[in-house]
Enzyme design. Structure first.
Site, PDB file in Angstrom:
ATOM      1  N   LYS A  30      31.810  -9.141  39.441  1.00  0.00           N
ATOM      2  CA  LYS A  30      33.269  -9.286  39.378  1.00  0.00           C
ATOM      3  C   LYS A  30      33.722 -10.555  38.658  1.00  0.00           C
ATOM      4  CE  LYS A  30      34.247  -6.426  43.413  1.00  0.00           C
ATOM      5  NZ  LYS A  30      35.115  -6.193  44.569  1.00  0.00           N
TER       6      LYS A  30
ATOM      7  N   TYR B 224      31.984  -1.151  53.681  1.00  0.00           N
ATOM      8  CA  TYR B 224      32.429   0.170  54.150  1.00  0.00           C
ATOM      9  C   TYR B 224      31.291   1.183  54.244  1.00  0.00           C
ATOM     10  CZ  TYR B 224      32.596   1.533  49.172  1.00  0.00           C
ATOM     11  OH  TYR B 224      32.292   1.796  47.869  1.00  0.00           O
TER      12      TYR B 224
ATOM     13  N   ASP C  52      41.687  -5.572  44.369  1.00  0.00           N
ATOM     14  CA  ASP C  52      41.128  -5.949  45.678  1.00  0.00           C
ATOM     15  C   ASP C  52      42.107  -6.777  46.492  1.00  0.00           C
ATOM     16  OD1 ASP C  52      38.637  -4.721  45.543  1.00  0.00           O
ATOM     17  OD2 ASP C  52      37.656  -6.455  44.628  1.00  0.00           O
TER      18      ASP C  52
END
Length: 512
Positions: free
Chosen positions: A293, A458, A331
């Site tokens: 990122k 997640y 995000d």
């Protein structure tokens, strides 16, 4: 047995007995395979009549292949030729000849004696980093056999090694089957149909093969029969990437909106090199995951102001007009609004409501200083939270704290950090992610000081951190909620505004 589809989905069956092979053929049929490759080199038979019976009784069209995994002796070659001749005699749909095992003359003999069988000449290109020149030479050699179809099985070291494969598929003058082996070769199957591939290989359920999607995902998730030269390519750039649920969400959403796109996992080692190699406009948009990122910011021609201030992007769009890469960060808002909504719901339950962000003035403890951590830190700070950052590498935590104008503390102090009650905890590290789902960044006892606990992980949906936070009475927010919110933001960017919100939410909460 005939093939009805333009795109043929097949699976390789490496079995040791007639019974196992028969069982696997039926399983492949149930999972949607159009064809099976019967790898006879692994097959044990005392008499050729056993193989003959199997070939006569099979319930799916087939490729019969014989590929030696080690140098083959004269007796092995004799067996190979015997097997291939039998397959031709029985009119098996496809008979594959490994040109490293038998000579070109055998191909010519099979071509002459066959009635309905199509002959495939194949070779294995090993060593990784295949060049266009290497692949061209292999193709020319295979074409010289006169076979109906040629096939390349290739070792790749990096995802960028697959680019020459797509070039070969587009320009081959003879029907070509290509399979790039290893996790980084997965896109050779998923994107092959865009470049003209007519055979796609998948793995049988329960038999994971690196570089192969499962038969069920080919049929149910990617639906490769709808991929064509005009399909736009999207994907998630990450390492590792196998945990990503993005393909399960974005592909159905594309079909739901009638958008001609495909979203695939992209196991990328060097993000700069990836963008250099896959630079055409067909590669239209990307999600960016761990650990790219921050590095991806430097690959962008332009960066959205929010993403620029954060110093991390999780979405990149290739602008059609000029091919430039534009970076965004979805995000930040996804995480912060998920936490805010959970706190507001709690406030309603307690009879308190306010238009001010419920994060304002709260002590916000952040674990992790990577790309997701940067987004969360900037988001929480923008809402007036008092942010404190913990990270295994303390220098990284201090650097982020300096950028956000907040505090950082050594990771080993996290369990003892309790200046007040009612704090917020956000885990933006990978601690607790499958396969290490037994781990947690903080002790259960320390969680008693927190009003709300958020976990960006997640997979699994209910992490150990969230389980233990629930047990001590904290409000919990799953990474799934952040995932769906950031995915909605990405999908709007991918499609220039289309986003079936209710449809995408339903998929996430029903299937994840």
């Amino acid at each position: 047995m005939g093939l009805k589809n333009d795109l043929v989905v097949y699976t390789r069956l490496e079995c040791e007995s007639c019974e196992e092979m028969t069982c696997c053929i039926e399983k492949a049929k149930e999972e949607g395979a159009d064809l099976v490759e019967l790898c006879i080199d692994d097959f044990t038979f005392s008499d050729i009549s056993q193989l003959e019976l199997l070939l006569k009784q099979r319930s799916l069209p087939s490729i019969v292949s014989f590929r030696s995994k080690s140098p083959i002796n004269s007796e092995g070659k004799k067996t190979c030729i015997q097997v291939l001749k039998l397959a031709v005699e029985l009119d098996v749909e496809f008979v594959e000849v490994d040109t490293e095992v038998v000579c070109h003359e055998v191909v010519a003999e099979l071509m002459k004696s066959r009635s309905n069988s199509k002959i495939i000449a194949s070779t294995y290109v090993n060593g990784g980093n295949p060049t266009k020149e290497t692949l061209c030479n292999s193709i020319i050699n295979l074409q010289s056999t006169g076979a109906d179809i040629i096939k390349l099985v290739i070792d790749v070291a990096y995802i960028t090694d697959v680019a020459p494969v797509f070039h070969m598929l587009t320009h081959s003058q003879v029907p070509l089957i290509v399979r790039a082996q290893g996790d980084r070769g997965l896109i050779s199957q998923l994107l092959g149909p865009k470049y003209g591939a007519f055979f796609v290989c998948g793995s049988l359920g329960g038999k994971y093969t690196p570089g192969l999607p499962s038969l069920t995902t080919i049929k149910q998730v990617y639906k490769l029969q709808y991929v064509n030269p005009d399909t736009r390519i999207f994907g998630v750039i990450s390492n590792p990437v196998g945990h990503s649920k993005g393909p399960l969400l974005h592909n159905p959403a594309f079909r739901h909106t009638g958008y001609n796109g495909i979203y695939v996992p992209l196991l990328v080692d060097n993000v700069k090199e990836f963008f250099r190699v896959f630079s055409c406009n067909d590669y239209a948009g990307f999600s960016v995951g761990i650990p790219h990122k921050e590095a991806a910011v430097r690959c962008c021609d332009e960066v959205d102001p929010l993403a620029k201030s954060i110093g991390a992007v999780n979405t990149i769009i290739r602008r059609p007009s000029d091919g430039k890469l534009i970076g965004y960060n979805t995000d930040c808002e996804a995480c912060v609004t998920a936490i805010e909504d959970a706190l507001r719901e709690r406030q309603k339950t307690n009879g308190h409501a306010s238009n001010v962000s419920p994060i304002a003035g709260k002590l916000f403890v952040l674990v992790g200083a990577g790309g997701a951590g940067r987004a969360i830190a900037f988001g929480a700070k923008s809402r007036g939270a008092r942010v404190v950052i913990f990270n295994r590498k303390y220098e990284r935590a201090k650097a982020l704290a300096a950028a956000v104008s907040c505090d950082a503390l050594p990771y080993e102090h996290l369990n003892d950090f309790c200046p007040e009650k009612g704090m917020i905890l956000a885990n933006a590290s990978a601690v607790g992610m499958q396969p290490k789902s037994d781990q947690t960044p903080i002790s259960k006892e320390a969680l008693r000081s927190y009003e709300l606990v958020f976990d960006a992980v997640y997979t699994p949906r209910n992490t150990r951190l969230l389980q233990e936070a629930t047990e001590v009475g904290a409000t919990v927010v799953s990474g799934v909620e952040m995932f769906v919110r950031q995915a909605l933001g990405q999908f709007k960017l991918f499609t220039n505004g289309l986003a079936p919100v209710d449809f995408m939410r339903r998929i996430v909460y029903e299937q994840f």
